[in-house]
Design an enzyme around this catalytic site. Structure first.
Site, PDB file in Angstrom:
ATOM      1  N   LYS A  14      -6.804  28.731 -26.421  1.00 60.50           N
ATOM      2  CA  LYS A  14      -5.636  28.584 -27.297  1.00 60.50           C
ATOM      3  C   LYS A  14      -6.045  28.207 -28.722  1.00 60.50           C
ATOM      4  CE  LYS A  14      -3.569  25.514 -24.541  1.00 60.50           C
ATOM      5  NZ  LYS A  14      -4.295  25.465 -23.258  1.00 60.50           N
ATOM      6  N   ARG A  89       4.519  22.205 -22.611  1.00 61.67           N
ATOM      7  CA  ARG A  89       3.713  22.142 -21.393  1.00 61.67           C
ATOM      8  C   ARG A  89       4.571  21.889 -20.167  1.00 61.67           C
ATOM      9  NH1 ARG A  89      -1.367  20.879 -23.949  1.00 61.67           N
ATOM     10  NH2 ARG A  89      -3.085  20.974 -22.480  1.00 61.67           N
ATOM     11  N   ARG A 128     -18.043  22.958 -22.885  1.00 59.89           N
ATOM     12  CA  ARG A 128     -17.423  22.296 -24.044  1.00 59.89           C
ATOM     13  C   ARG A 128     -17.639  20.780 -23.972  1.00 59.89           C
ATOM     14  NH1 ARG A 128     -11.092  23.231 -25.244  1.00 59.89           N
ATOM     15  NH2 ARG A 128     -10.843  21.599 -23.681  1.00 59.89           N
ATOM     16  N   ARG A 134     -16.163  15.915 -25.494  1.00 63.71           N
ATOM     17  CA  ARG A 134     -14.755  15.599 -25.233  1.00 63.71           C
ATOM     18  C   ARG A 134     -14.643  14.947 -23.861  1.00 63.71           C
ATOM     19  NH1 ARG A 134      -9.730  19.787 -25.982  1.00 63.71           N
ATOM     20  NH2 ARG A 134      -8.921  18.850 -24.072  1.00 63.71           N
ATOM     21  N   ARG A 145      -6.549  18.395 -14.456  1.00 61.13           N
ATOM     22  CA  ARG A 145      -5.793  19.117 -15.494  1.00 61.13           C
ATOM     23  C   ARG A 145      -5.363  20.499 -15.018  1.00 61.13           C
ATOM     24  NH1 ARG A 145     -10.277  18.722 -19.648  1.00 61.13           N
ATOM     25  NH2 ARG A 145      -9.092  20.169 -20.941  1.00 61.13           N
TER      26      ARG A 145
HETATM   27  P1  ATP Z   1      -7.289  24.166 -24.580  1.00 64.02           P
HETATM   28  O1  ATP Z   1      -8.683  24.051 -24.097  1.00 64.02           O
HETATM   29  O2  ATP Z   1      -6.713  25.541 -24.283  1.00 64.02           O
HETATM   30  O3  ATP Z   1      -7.137  23.810 -26.021  1.00 64.02           O
HETATM   31  P2  ATP Z   1      -6.611  21.721 -23.149  1.00 64.02           P
HETATM   32  O4  ATP Z   1      -5.670  21.578 -21.990  1.00 64.02           O
HETATM   33  O5  ATP Z   1      -8.034  21.526 -22.872  1.00 64.02           O
HETATM   34  O6  ATP Z   1      -6.369  23.148 -23.773  1.00 64.02           O
HETATM   35  P3  ATP Z   1      -5.303  20.072 -25.212  1.00 64.02           P
HETATM   36  O7  ATP Z   1      -4.179  20.995 -25.485  1.00 64.02           O
HETATM   37  O8  ATP Z   1      -6.194  19.703 -26.297  1.00 64.02           O
HETATM   38  O9  ATP Z   1      -6.332  20.619 -24.177  1.00 64.02           O
HETATM   39  O10 ATP Z   1      -4.678  18.743 -24.520  1.00 64.02           O
HETATM   40  C1  ATP Z   1      -5.468  17.675 -24.074  1.00 64.02           C
HETATM   41  C2  ATP Z   1      -4.624  16.641 -23.344  1.00 64.02           C
HETATM   42  O11 ATP Z   1      -3.597  16.111 -24.229  1.00 64.02           O
HETATM   43  C3  ATP Z   1      -3.814  17.168 -22.141  1.00 64.02           C
HETATM   44  O12 ATP Z   1      -4.570  17.205 -20.964  1.00 64.02           O
HETATM   45  C4  ATP Z   1      -2.650  16.152 -22.086  1.00 64.02           C
HETATM   46  O13 ATP Z   1      -3.034  14.954 -21.490  1.00 64.02           O
HETATM   47  C5  ATP Z   1      -2.371  15.858 -23.542  1.00 64.02           C
HETATM   48  N1  ATP Z   1      -1.320  16.750 -24.093  1.00 64.02           N
HETATM   49  C6  ATP Z   1      -1.508  17.706 -25.052  1.00 64.02           C
HETATM   50  N2  ATP Z   1      -0.349  18.362 -25.308  1.00 64.02           N
HETATM   51  C7  ATP Z   1       0.595  17.804 -24.494  1.00 64.02           C
HETATM   52  C8  ATP Z   1       1.974  18.055 -24.267  1.00 64.02           C
HETATM   53  N3  ATP Z   1       2.629  19.020 -24.923  1.00 64.02           N
HETATM   54  N4  ATP Z   1       2.613  17.291 -23.348  1.00 64.02           N
HETATM   55  C9  ATP Z   1       1.978  16.334 -22.691  1.00 64.02           C
HETATM   56  N5  ATP Z   1       0.687  16.056 -22.836  1.00 64.02           N
HETATM   57  C10 ATP Z   1      -0.021  16.772 -23.731  1.00 64.02           C
HETATM   58 MG    MG Z   2      -7.064  23.128 -27.706  1.00 62.92          MG
END
Ligand code: ATP
Ligand code: MG
Length: 176
Positions: A14, A89, A128, A134, A145
């Site tokens: 994303k 989400r 990553r 991270r 997740r």
């Molecule tokens: P990507 O790798 O595609 O960027 P990701 O799931 O690894 O996606 P982030 O979008 O950076 O990572 O989100 C990291 C964490 O932040 C999530 O696991 C969640 O705990 C929290 N978070 C982010 N956005 C939301 C949301 N819209 N609602 C609730 N929690 C969120």
């Molecule tokens: Mg991201």
């Protein structure tokens, strides 16, 4: 106004695709994950609360996320549109986003669903975690997740299919 929801499992790309879209269309980018990581880094109250959820692979409560989203959205002036990355989400977040945009005489133009096989997601996130450090990119948290994604986030596919804005995107192969 070009309002895009970029959607997909953790590690689906994303953030990477958002950068390209922003460069091409000159729209604003909201990454809720980046906003929360910024708060954690800054040691704010919100950051402390967010960390307790993120470390467990869980979602931050909807009510709080919706408030954060609204304030970021209000900070954009003379915007050509927005790419929403990591939001919505959950179904309540999608409904709140629709309402927020409607109040501004806007709507979602398209929802892009980046589809990536589970094995590939695991490989990308573990890499990553090693490269960026991270904290939530470790095998145990990634599994949580992915489970949260399947139970709470994936139902949004049907939500946007009903809205008529759903678009499947193959999320493997070259970035281009
Ligand atoms: P990507 O790798 O595609 O960027 P990701 O799931 O690894 O996606 P982030 O979008 O950076 O990572 O989100 C990291 C964490 O932040 C999530 O696991 C969640 O705990 C929290 N978070 C982010 N956005 C939301 C949301 N819209 N609602 C609730 N929690 C969120
Ligand atoms: Mg991201």
């Amino acid at each position: 106004m070009l309002n895009i929801v970029i959607f997909g499992a953790p590690g689906s790309g994303k953030g990477t695709q958002s950068e390209r879209i922003v460069a091409k269309y000159g729209i604003n980018h909201i990454s809720t994950g980046d906003v929360l990581r910024g708060e954690i880094k800054g040691g704010t109250e919100l950051g402390k609360l967010a960390k307790s959820y993120i470390d467990e692979g869980q979602l931050i409560p909807d009510e709080l996320m919706i408030k954060i989203l609204a304030s970021v959205l209000d900070s954009f002036k003379d915007s050509k549109g927005v790419i929403f990355d990591g939001f919505p989400r959950t179904i309540p977040q999608a409904e709140a986003l629709k309402k927020m945009l409607k109040e501004r005489d806007q709507d979602i133009t398209v929802m892009l669903d980046l589809e990536v096989p589970e094995e590939e997601l695991m490989t990308r996130l573990i890499l990553r975690g090693k490269e960026s450090g991270r904290a939530d990119d470790n095998e145990e948290t990634i599994k949580k997740r992915l489970l949260v994604y399947h139970t709470q986030t994936a139902p949004l596919v049907d939500f946007y299919k009903t809205e008529g804005t759903y678009q499947y995107i193959k999320g493997i192969g070259t970035i281009d």
